[in-house]
Design an enzyme around this catalytic site. Structure first.
Site, PDB file in Angstrom:
ATOM      1  N   HIS A 115      22.861   6.565 -61.497  1.00  0.00           N
ATOM      2  CA  HIS A 115      23.369   5.199 -61.718  1.00  0.00           C
ATOM      3  C   HIS A 115      24.558   5.173 -62.677  1.00  0.00           C
ATOM      4  CE1 HIS A 115      20.045   3.580 -59.480  1.00  0.00           C
ATOM      5  NE2 HIS A 115      19.133   3.971 -60.350  1.00  0.00           N
ATOM      6  N   ASP A 130      16.462   9.512 -53.993  1.00  0.00           N
ATOM      7  CA  ASP A 130      15.791   8.622 -54.951  1.00  0.00           C
ATOM      8  C   ASP A 130      15.533   7.270 -54.271  1.00  0.00           C
ATOM      9  OD1 ASP A 130      15.636   8.455 -58.272  1.00  0.00           O
ATOM     10  OD2 ASP A 130      15.971   6.501 -57.331  1.00  0.00           O
ATOM     11  N   ASP A 177      10.818   8.875 -56.912  1.00  0.00           N
ATOM     12  CA  ASP A 177      10.193   7.560 -57.075  1.00  0.00           C
ATOM     13  C   ASP A 177       9.985   6.822 -55.752  1.00  0.00           C
ATOM     14  OD1 ASP A 177      12.929   7.424 -56.947  1.00  0.00           O
ATOM     15  OD2 ASP A 177      13.194   6.300 -58.805  1.00  0.00           O
TER      16      ASP A 177
HETATM   17 ZN   LIG Z   1      15.121   5.854 -58.981  1.00  0.00          ZN
END
Ligand SMILES: [Zn+2]
Length: 319
Positions: free
Chosen positions: A138, A175, A256
């Site tokens: 990110h 992810d 995740d």
């Molecule tokens: Zn993540």
């Protein structure tokens, strides 16, 4: 016994970054991974190496100088704040905070990705996994956000393109969250193909419209299971990767999307991570001399994270 062809890069500094009690992106994530690899014997089959710190010129491959200066400045402010008896954390967004070790940890995380890339390019290793934090995908060119400060994978991808002279690298992001930072940095770079899937409508609420022709984003509806995701990978990722013929593959390895992870609502399990990794390994062997560097991103249920990393690393190392 022949030397291991799969590297495992980490550094104790990566444990010292801590965003406070109860934060899901916690140092114990690395402990859970270490424990699992030790107890299963997988650790014995890996070439364990210590990361070195990335330099500012390394980080400038992917980041604005001002962003890096800001992180450095925040670290100094934090030291002063601490000496004055103030709080130990400084927030850069609602759920992303620096402590006095964050900047050093971030430089070691990016340094691990660079060291792994160098070892793979030198032929010492076929592939490598970097057990590092803070995560990176990110982190934008000029902004820290979403638990990320420095974009480890983007730095390493630019490092291999600019300094080792590769012409084409693929970045694969599995992810559960869209890798908006990597997209911000690498969109429009014709030397890079980025393929990803992520849960639709989840943080950071981007990705539905790709920011460059070199981005292949596959939004996945909540509650999709592993088999559906595998089909999407076969349908979308594989043909683009095969056509692109990457000379190296970087993986933003977040875990995740696991069924037991509460930060997302996808239903992947360990076998899915093994399958994805084997699929990528096949492509890497065909086009890229097997070269893969994988960096830890998310994954917050400690048990599921540890088991999924084990599955991923077993697939990398052919165990
Ligand atoms: Zn993540």
């Amino acid at each position: 016994m022949t030397a291991s062809r799969t590297g495992y890069f980490t550094h104790p500094e990566c444990r010292r970054h801590d965003m406070g009690e109860g934060h899901p992106e916690c140092p114990q994530r690395l402990d859970a991974i270490e424990d699992r690899l030790l107890i299963t014997g997988v650790a014995d089959a890996l070439d364990r190496r210590q990361a070195v710190e990335a330099s500012l010129s390394d980080l400038e491959l992917a980041h604005d100088r001002l962003h890096l200066a800001a992180l450095q400045g925040l670290e100094m402010q934090l030291e002063e704040q601490l000496q004055a008896g103030g709080p130990a954390l400084m927030h850069v967004d609602a759920d992303t905070a620096m402590n006095r070790h964050t900047w050093t940890a971030a430089r070691h995380a990016a340094g691990a990705a660079i060291a792994a890339t160098d070892a793979v390019m030198a032929g010492e290793l076929e592939n490598a996994f970097c057990a590092v934090r803070p995560p990176g995908h990110h982190a934008c060119r000029a902004q820290a956000m979403g638990f990320c400060f420095v974009n480890n994978v983007a730095v390493a991808a630019r490092h291999v393109l600019d300094r080792h002279g590769l012409q084409r690298v693929a970045v694969v992001d599995f992810d559960v969250h869209h890798g908006n930072g990597t997209e911000d940095i690498l969109a429009g770079d014709p030397r890079v193909l980025m393929v990803s899937f992520f849960q639709q409508g989840l943080y950071p609420f981007s990705g539905d419209v790709p920011r460059g022709d070199n981005m292949l984003n596959v939004p996945v509806p909540a509650y999709s299971r592993g088999l559906q995701v595998r089909e999407l990978i076969e349908q979308y990722w594989v043909p683009r990767l095969e056509a692109f013929q990457p000379e190296m593959i970087f993986i933003s390895a977040g875990f995740d999307a696991h069924r037991e992870d509460d930060l997302g609502q996808l239903g992947l399990v360990e076998q899915d991570y093994a399958w994805i990794t084997q699929r990528l390994r096949g492509i890497a062997r065909q086009h890229a001399k097997g070269r893969i560097v994988s960096c830890l991103e998310g994954g917050y249920n400690l048990g599921a994270l540890a088991r999924s990393v084990e599955a991923h690393v077993r697939a990398l190392a052919d165990l």
